[in-house]
Design an enzyme around this catalytic site. Structure first.
Site, PDB file in Angstrom:
ATOM      1  N   TYR A 138       7.062   8.728 -12.913  1.00 19.22           N
ATOM      2  CA  TYR A 138       6.181   7.471 -12.592  1.00 19.22           C
ATOM      3  C   TYR A 138       5.286   7.341 -13.770  1.00 19.22           C
ATOM      4  O   TYR A 138       4.783   6.432 -13.975  1.00 19.22           O
ATOM      5  CB  TYR A 138       5.105   7.771 -11.260  1.00 19.22           C
ATOM      6  CG  TYR A 138       5.645   7.120 -10.173  1.00 19.22           C
ATOM      7  CD1 TYR A 138       7.120   7.112  -9.835  1.00 19.22           C
ATOM      8  CD2 TYR A 138       5.139   6.431  -9.269  1.00 19.22           C
ATOM      9  CE1 TYR A 138       7.766   6.706  -8.947  1.00 19.22           C
ATOM     10  CE2 TYR A 138       5.532   5.946  -8.088  1.00 19.22           C
ATOM     11  CZ  TYR A 138       6.897   6.227  -7.789  1.00 19.22           C
ATOM     12  OH  TYR A 138       7.702   5.369  -6.817  1.00 19.22           O
ATOM     13  N   HIS A 171      11.202  13.242  -9.063  1.00 22.83           N
ATOM     14  CA  HIS A 171      10.760  11.572  -8.900  1.00 22.83           C
ATOM     15  C   HIS A 171       9.150  11.357  -9.118  1.00 22.83           C
ATOM     16  O   HIS A 171       9.050  10.533  -9.944  1.00 22.83           O
ATOM     17  CB  HIS A 171      10.784  11.370  -7.339  1.00 22.83           C
ATOM     18  CG  HIS A 171      11.217   9.645  -7.409  1.00 22.83           C
ATOM     19  ND1 HIS A 171      11.999   9.105  -8.107  1.00 22.83           N
ATOM     20  CD2 HIS A 171      10.488   8.733  -6.921  1.00 22.83           C
ATOM     21  CE1 HIS A 171      11.949   7.724  -7.976  1.00 22.83           C
ATOM     22  NE2 HIS A 171      11.151   7.506  -7.051  1.00 22.83           N
ATOM     23  N   THR A 185      14.431   2.194  -1.319  1.00 20.75           N
ATOM     24  CA  THR A 185      14.418   1.525  -2.652  1.00 20.75           C
ATOM     25  C   THR A 185      15.889   1.381  -2.948  1.00 20.75           C
ATOM     26  O   THR A 185      16.620   2.236  -3.241  1.00 20.75           O
ATOM     27  CB  THR A 185      13.361   2.421  -3.741  1.00 20.75           C
ATOM     28  OG1 THR A 185      12.505   2.609  -3.508  1.00 20.75           O
ATOM     29  CG2 THR A 185      13.752   1.687  -5.284  1.00 20.75           C
ATOM     30  N   GLU A 243      12.995  -3.068  -0.946  1.00 22.68           N
ATOM     31  CA  GLU A 243      12.984  -1.851  -0.007  1.00 22.68           C
ATOM     32  C   GLU A 243      13.509  -2.185   1.492  1.00 22.68           C
ATOM     33  O   GLU A 243      13.475  -3.540   1.638  1.00 22.68           O
ATOM     34  CB  GLU A 243      11.798  -1.086   0.297  1.00 22.68           C
ATOM     35  CG  GLU A 243      11.269   0.143  -0.658  1.00 22.68           C
ATOM     36  CD  GLU A 243      10.856  -0.470  -1.940  1.00 22.68           C
ATOM     37  OE1 GLU A 243      10.553  -1.657  -2.127  1.00 22.68           O
ATOM     38  OE2 GLU A 243      11.154   0.280  -3.313  1.00 22.68           O
ATOM     39  N   CYS A 250      10.292  -2.290 -10.736  1.00 23.23           N
ATOM     40  CA  CYS A 250      11.312  -1.182 -10.479  1.00 23.23           C
ATOM     41  C   CYS A 250      12.606  -1.517 -10.464  1.00 23.23           C
ATOM     42  O   CYS A 250      13.078  -2.602  -9.934  1.00 23.23           O
ATOM     43  CB  CYS A 250      11.008  -0.572  -8.858  1.00 23.23           C
ATOM     44  SG  CYS A 250      12.165   0.463  -8.380  1.00 23.23           S
ATOM     45  N   CYS A 263       8.142   4.822 -15.798  1.00 24.73           N
ATOM     46  CA  CYS A 263       8.244   3.448 -15.180  1.00 24.73           C
ATOM     47  C   CYS A 263       7.131   2.862 -14.963  1.00 24.73           C
ATOM     48  O   CYS A 263       6.984   1.638 -15.531  1.00 24.73           O
ATOM     49  CB  CYS A 263       9.435   3.287 -13.987  1.00 24.73           C
ATOM     50  SG  CYS A 263       8.403   3.976 -12.480  1.00 24.73           S
ATOM     51  N   CYS A 291      16.551   5.203 -10.196  1.00 23.41           N
ATOM     52  CA  CYS A 291      16.036   6.487 -10.469  1.00 23.41           C
ATOM     53  C   CYS A 291      16.070   7.335  -9.215  1.00 23.41           C
ATOM     54  O   CYS A 291      16.241   8.770  -9.167  1.00 23.41           O
ATOM     55  CB  CYS A 291      14.756   6.752 -11.199  1.00 23.41           C
ATOM     56  SG  CYS A 291      14.204   5.168 -11.632  1.00 23.41           S
ATOM     57  N   GLU A 345       3.057   0.569  -3.588  1.00 24.40           N
ATOM     58  CA  GLU A 345       4.147   1.425  -4.063  1.00 24.40           C
ATOM     59  C   GLU A 345       3.600   2.510  -4.871  1.00 24.40           C
ATOM     60  O   GLU A 345       4.142   3.697  -4.986  1.00 24.40           O
ATOM     61  CB  GLU A 345       5.073   0.468  -4.872  1.00 24.40           C
ATOM     62  CG  GLU A 345       6.425   1.118  -5.008  1.00 24.40           C
ATOM     63  CD  GLU A 345       6.707   1.997  -5.975  1.00 24.40           C
ATOM     64  OE1 GLU A 345       7.822   2.965  -5.668  1.00 24.40           O
ATOM     65  OE2 GLU A 345       6.016   2.032  -6.940  1.00 24.40           O
TER      66      GLU A 345
HETATM   67 FE1  SF4 Z   1      11.542   2.269  -9.231  1.00 27.55          FE
HETATM   68 FE2  SF4 Z   1      10.037   3.712 -10.864  1.00 27.55          FE
HETATM   69 FE3  SF4 Z   1      10.969   4.997  -8.681  1.00 27.55          FE
HETATM   70 FE4  SF4 Z   1      12.497   4.280 -10.786  1.00 27.55          FE
HETATM   71  S1  SF4 Z   1      10.843   5.847 -10.605  1.00 27.55           S
HETATM   72  S2  SF4 Z   1      12.880   3.845  -8.608  1.00 27.55           S
HETATM   73  S3  SF4 Z   1      11.444   2.437 -11.500  1.00 27.55           S
HETATM   74  S4  SF4 Z   1       9.672   3.132  -8.787  1.00 27.55           S
HETATM   75 FE    FE Z   2       9.361   4.502  -6.153  1.00 23.56          FE
END
Ligand code: SF4
Ligand code: FE
Length: 480
Positions: free
Chosen positions: A297, A293, A191, A258, A100, A300, A104, A444
């Site tokens: 996923y 958000h 995060t 975190e 991560c 990422c 974002c 996560e």
């Molecule tokens: Fe982290 Fe993925 Fe969330 Fe971006 S979308 S903050 S890389 S877990």
């Molecule tokens: Fe996340």
């Protein structure tokens, strides 16, 4: 001001007076601390890639407010193409970090806040949107990292904020005066917060009138007076203090770093307040943030999966079984699962529509499907990785043993696999798999961007079951 480089970003963090605690100690120069450094390195990649001509088109954008070139992480989506580029950008960055890179969350918060403040002003005649645009300009011009601060500690989950025995279980306004407001409470599982410049505070649930003190959205610097960050533990974190090989991904770490952020009567000037008491809009803000958000996923986590798949194929090759048909089949299955996640993210982005403010919003039903799939497919990808790589990933002796003058030769000899492959390389790839597919990373995938039940609630709400029932009735010739 120009886009920051990775180095500028780290320098800018050094100038902050962020109060960070870990293992009972106040961490002074956090940018140099072995525990935190990997997370800073990962976020720095988002700054570095903006300067790489190969990725410029994905990682930068043109501000619709100033016409200037800005980081995409501070951009408000102006088209469905912007939404698609976001997913592609996240995959490209995750392919480099394997973890991560945190930026974002704030990005999604900014986009959710942009359209929600516009609609609030339209409905209520407030002036939040203009204020928010000023804040956005400040972030864009200074290329700042803003953490998205949504999750409250929540106390007794069966009770609303105002029904909690401790009223601080959700962030609330405790005082208002002509200069601004004072907020109290905490935000959990934050995060990237320790290495952000700013935080964007938002409510975490839809709220009703009796909870209006909890309907607060605002921006504060991470080092504002009264703000304390208590860093959370991750699996294998102490390995960072020992060496490099056992970390698996020593440079970037696992997951986002975190922290629990305590807000002890923090003053926020009015120009940084974007919601204060409008409880009827808390649900909209939460839903928009969550959908943006959840869109991510499939970007990422697919980039991270690309690395797990590559590592798994390499471990199989080192073990001399790469050509076995069942191994090939398992790797194919991993690719299938990863690309299914990606396909969902691209789909919810392509189906994006403009909001009344002009900014674009993803298809919320498909975005929730993406995240729901992540809660299952990542586990399956990791299970297949363990299956193919073999039990050695869980029993490798430490880096110290490998390098020990007396016993190192035994580790070297007995952890060797096929000819032509060094034992150290086999151990390195095993450690990468162990660290990327273990505890913290899996949790996560389950709970990041909201726990699975939160997506299921949205699936029912967005799934238009009534329409589906009508289709069936029509075909079956049912007239009621
Ligand atoms: Fe982290 Fe993925 Fe969330 Fe971006 S979308 S903050 S890389 S877990
Ligand atoms: Fe996340």
């Amino acid at each position: 001001m120009a886009l920051k480089t990775g180095k500028d970003y780290v320098e800018s963090l050094k100038k902050l007076n962020t109060e960070i605690w870990a293992f009972g100690e106040r961490i002074e120069d956090f940018t140099e601390h072995a525990l935190l450094k990997p997370h800073i390195n990962a976020a720095a990649v988002t700054y570095e890639m903006a300067h790489d001509p190969q990725f410029e088109d994905l990682v930068t954008a043109t501000s619709h407010l100033t016409g200037e070139k800005i980081s995409r992480f501070t951009h408000i989506h102006q088209s469905a193409e912007d939404l698609v580029k976001k997913v592609k950008m996240l995959r490209m960055i995750a392919q480099r970090t394997g973890t991560c890179f945190q930026r974002c969350v704030g990005f999604d918060g900014l986009n959710a806040m942009y359209s929600t403040t516009y609609e609030m002003d339209e409905a209520l005649g407030t002036n939040y949107h203009e204020r928010f645009k000023e804040h956005l300009k400040y972030l864009q011009e200074n290329d700042l990292m803003s953490a998205g601060s949504m999750t409250d500690p929540k106390g007794d989950r069966s009770k609303k904020p105002s029904q909690q025995s401790d009223p601080d279980m959700y962030v609330r306004v405790v005082e208002k005066n002509d200069k601004g407001i004072i907020i109290r409470g905490a935000k959990a599982h934050q995060t990237g917060i320790i290495n952000s410049h700013e935080m964007l505070i938002m409510p975490t649930v839809a709220l009703s009138e009796e909870d209006k003190d909890y309907a607060v959205a605002c921006a504060i610097p991470v080092d504002a007076e009264g703000v304390k960050h208590i860093f959370g533990r991750q699996s294998n974190d102490m390995r960072r203090l020992e060496g490099d090989i056992d970390c698996g991904n020593a440079k970037y770490g696992i997951v986002g770093g975190e922290a629990l952020t305590v807000l002890e009567d923090v003053f926020v000037p009015w120009e940084k307040v974007f919601m204060c008491g409008e409880s009827q809009f808390a649900g909209m803000l939460v839903e928009r943030f969550a959908s943006y958000h959840r869109q991510n996923y499939g970007g990422c986590k697919t980039g991270v999966s690309d690395i797990i798949i590559g590592a798994t194929a390499l471990a199989a090759d080192y073990n001399g079984v790469a050509k076995a048909s069942h191994v090939k089949d398992k790797v194919i299955e991993m690719i299938h699962l990863a690309e299914t996640l990606y396909g969902g993210s691209i789909a919810c982005s392509s189906e994006g529509r403009p909001t009344s403010s002009g900014s674009y919003f993803v298809d919320p039903l498909l975005a929730n499907v993406v995240k729901q799939n992540v809660t299952r497919f990542i586990y399956e990808i990791c299970r297949l990785s363990h299956d193919v790589a073999g039990g050695y990933i869980a029993t490798i002796p430490s880096e110290q043993d490998l390098k020990h003058p007396e016993i190192g030769k035994y580790v070297e000899k007995y952890f060797k696999a096929r000819d032509g492959v060094s034992t150290e390389n086999r151990i390195r790839i095993g450690r990468l798999i162990e660290n990327m597919t273990g505890g913290t990373a899996l949790v996560e995938s389950m709970h990041g961007a909201g726990s699975p039940q939160a997506q299921r609630v949205m699936l029912l709400r967005q799934g238009n079951l009534k329409h589906k029932t009508e289709l069936a009735k029509n075909l079956a010739g049912i007239k009621e």
